[in-house]
Design a protein around this motif. Structure first.
Motif, PDB file in Angstrom:
ATOM      1  N   GLN A 193      31.061  20.148 -14.400  1.00 18.54           N
ATOM      2  CA  GLN A 193      31.865  21.252 -14.015  1.00 18.54           C
ATOM      3  C   GLN A 193      31.268  22.347 -12.972  1.00 18.54           C
ATOM      4  OE1 GLN A 193      34.049  23.194 -17.220  1.00 18.54           O
ATOM      5  NE2 GLN A 193      34.844  21.133 -18.122  1.00 18.54           N
ATOM      6  N   SER A 198      31.247  29.768 -12.379  1.00 24.57           N
ATOM      7  CA  SER A 198      30.153  29.176 -11.415  1.00 24.57           C
ATOM      8  C   SER A 198      28.723  29.476 -11.889  1.00 24.57           C
ATOM      9  CB  SER A 198      30.528  29.702 -10.108  1.00 24.57           C
ATOM     10  OG  SER A 198      30.150  31.341 -10.040  1.00 24.57           O
ATOM     11  N   GLN A 257      41.918  29.478  -6.224  1.00 26.28           N
ATOM     12  CA  GLN A 257      41.591  28.804  -7.667  1.00 26.28           C
ATOM     13  C   GLN A 257      40.128  28.897  -7.982  1.00 26.28           C
ATOM     14  OE1 GLN A 257      42.525  25.027  -5.913  1.00 26.28           O
ATOM     15  NE2 GLN A 257      45.007  25.522  -5.680  1.00 26.28           N
ATOM     16  N   LEU A 258      39.325  28.978  -6.994  1.00 30.46           N
ATOM     17  CA  LEU A 258      37.966  28.875  -7.482  1.00 30.46           C
ATOM     18  C   LEU A 258      37.492  30.316  -8.398  1.00 30.46           C
ATOM     19  CD1 LEU A 258      35.869  27.439  -4.410  1.00 30.46           C
ATOM     20  CD2 LEU A 258      36.037  26.417  -6.661  1.00 30.46           C
ATOM     21  N   LEU A 290      32.327  22.725  -4.346  1.00 31.22           N
ATOM     22  CA  LEU A 290      33.640  23.235  -3.506  1.00 31.22           C
ATOM     23  C   LEU A 290      33.582  24.527  -2.868  1.00 31.22           C
ATOM     24  CD1 LEU A 290      36.523  22.174  -3.228  1.00 31.22           C
ATOM     25  CD2 LEU A 290      37.295  23.404  -5.313  1.00 31.22           C
ATOM     26  N   HIS A 291      32.677  25.408  -3.583  1.00 36.62           N
ATOM     27  CA  HIS A 291      32.241  26.609  -2.699  1.00 36.62           C
ATOM     28  C   HIS A 291      31.677  26.211  -1.392  1.00 36.62           C
ATOM     29  CE1 HIS A 291      33.423  29.858  -5.237  1.00 36.62           C
ATOM     30  NE2 HIS A 291      32.744  29.280  -6.395  1.00 36.62           N
ATOM     31  N   GLN A 317      37.530  29.724 -11.821  1.00 34.06           N
ATOM     32  CA  GLN A 317      36.663  29.012 -12.504  1.00 34.06           C
ATOM     33  C   GLN A 317      35.307  29.584 -12.561  1.00 34.06           C
ATOM     34  OE1 GLN A 317      36.826  25.164 -10.601  1.00 34.06           O
ATOM     35  NE2 GLN A 317      39.173  25.133 -10.198  1.00 34.06           N
ATOM     36  N   ASP A 326      30.499  20.525  -9.586  1.00 30.74           N
ATOM     37  CA  ASP A 326      31.638  20.419  -8.768  1.00 30.74           C
ATOM     38  C   ASP A 326      32.048  21.787  -8.151  1.00 30.74           C
ATOM     39  OD1 ASP A 326      31.809  17.810  -9.261  1.00 30.74           O
ATOM     40  OD2 ASP A 326      33.310  17.926 -10.749  1.00 30.74           O
ATOM     41  N   THR A 327      31.957  22.852  -9.066  1.00 28.03           N
ATOM     42  CA  THR A 327      32.379  24.335  -8.425  1.00 28.03           C
ATOM     43  C   THR A 327      31.652  24.709  -7.338  1.00 28.03           C
ATOM     44  OG1 THR A 327      33.246  24.739 -10.541  1.00 28.03           O
ATOM     45  CG2 THR A 327      32.670  26.832  -9.023  1.00 28.03           C
ATOM     46  N   CYS A 364      41.574  27.575   2.976  1.00 23.61           N
ATOM     47  CA  CYS A 364      40.465  27.996   2.297  1.00 23.61           C
ATOM     48  C   CYS A 364      40.773  29.292   1.387  1.00 23.61           C
ATOM     49  CB  CYS A 364      39.420  28.523   3.432  1.00 23.61           C
ATOM     50  SG  CYS A 364      38.773  26.970   4.471  1.00 23.61           S
ATOM     51  N   THR A 424      42.299  27.967  -1.632  1.00 21.44           N
ATOM     52  CA  THR A 424      41.273  27.217  -2.691  1.00 21.44           C
ATOM     53  C   THR A 424      40.216  28.278  -3.396  1.00 21.44           C
ATOM     54  OG1 THR A 424      41.021  25.431  -0.887  1.00 21.44           O
ATOM     55  CG2 THR A 424      39.333  25.404  -2.630  1.00 21.44           C
ATOM     56  N   ARG A 425      40.052  29.513  -2.422  1.00 23.21           N
ATOM     57  CA  ARG A 425      39.043  30.485  -3.001  1.00 23.21           C
ATOM     58  C   ARG A 425      39.813  31.248  -4.126  1.00 23.21           C
ATOM     59  NH1 ARG A 425      34.235  31.692  -0.918  1.00 23.21           N
ATOM     60  NH2 ARG A 425      33.850  31.064   1.027  1.00 23.21           N
TER      61      ARG A 425
END
Length: 259
Positions: free
Chosen positions: A57, A110, A104-105, A64-65, A108, A60-61, A98, A101-102
């Motif tokens: 996890q 990190s 959503q991140l 994605l960053h 999560q 993946d995070t 972007c 997406t940020r």
């Protein structure tokens, strides 16, 4: 001898480190563990499973960053064939993606600390049985009620029947903080690669063996300035390597040169 059996088994397991199971909830695991510690097999297997899931996890995070950062940089770079208006439209569209997406991140974790704080729902600085149960359920790991006490016993060093951050970090950090060579970003060495037109140069994800911008191999291209991979053609405008099946450059839209 347990150590000799384990050493032999490790030689057989030459796959990737993250795919190895040192502790497994199987009869085979007992070959590599002293009989006095057989009761630890199942809880340690769960700990290893938690490590594996959290490693995946967080990895993946992080990727994605890096992807978002790379796309934001690319969006700000104007292709040679673009007009100012075309560049502005493409930039606005990509930066909007972007930004989503940020967002959503942001929800999560990190880092390991953020994982711990997310699990510690009552923010009392420690993980109790209920919170550990929620963690296992969120990771979709099968467990029994008695596994919770056994796992806490593995973590707990001050015998308070809870897991504080120091105990959590001690057991999990070494696994999560050790980055494989394959996870390290790398810069293309192809002299005409499009990635080098940015400042700083755009980087490739560590799992990629080919450059995402020119398709050159990760290693061994320093002495091949005109390298073009098989099945690709090089754009005369931006030097991007496109598949032979397309007739316009995927990067800048320039037409494929005639044979």
């Amino acid at each position: 001898d347990v150590e000799e059996r384990e050493a032999f088994f490790k030689v057989c397991l030459m796959g990737r480190r993250r795919e190895r199971q040192i502790w497994g909830d199987t009869p085979l695991a007992k070959l590599f563990i002293d009989e006095a510690r057989w009761a630890e097999v199942r809880p340690r297997h769960l700990v290893e499973s938690v490590k594996s899931e959290l490693t995946a996890q967080l990895s993946d995070t992080a990727k994605l960053h890096r992807y978002v950062e790379r796309e934001e940089t690319r969006a700000k770079t104007r292709w040679p064939s673009e007009t100012p208006d075309e560049h502005q439209l493409r930039q606005l569209k990509k930066l909007r993606e972007c930004k989503a997406t940020r967002k959503q991140l942001a929800a999560q974790p990190s880092t390991l600390r953020e994982v711990f704080d997310q699990v510690d729902k009552n923010a009392d600085g420690a993980i109790d049985r209920v919170e550990l149960q929620d963690l296992l359920q969120s990771l979709q790991l099968p467990f029994r009620a008695e596994d919770l006490s056994a796992m806490i016993k593995l973590f707990d060093r001050n015998n308070d029947n809870r897991i504080d951050y120091g105990e959590f970090e001690t057991l999990l950090w070494q696994e999560l903080d050790t980055a494989d060579e394959e996870d390290q970003q790398w810069a293309c060495t192809q002299p005409h690669c499009f990635s080098l037109q940015s400042d700083p140069p755009l980087l490739n994800d560590g799992l990629n063996e080919l450059c995402a911008y020119c398709s050159a191999p990760r290693h061994g291209v320093e002495d091949e300035p005109d390298y073009v991979p098989s099945g690709k053609w090089e754009c005369a405008n931006c030097s991007f390597h496109n598949p032979d099946s397309v007739y316009y450059c995927d990067m800048c839209g320039h037409p494929k040169p005639s044979e």
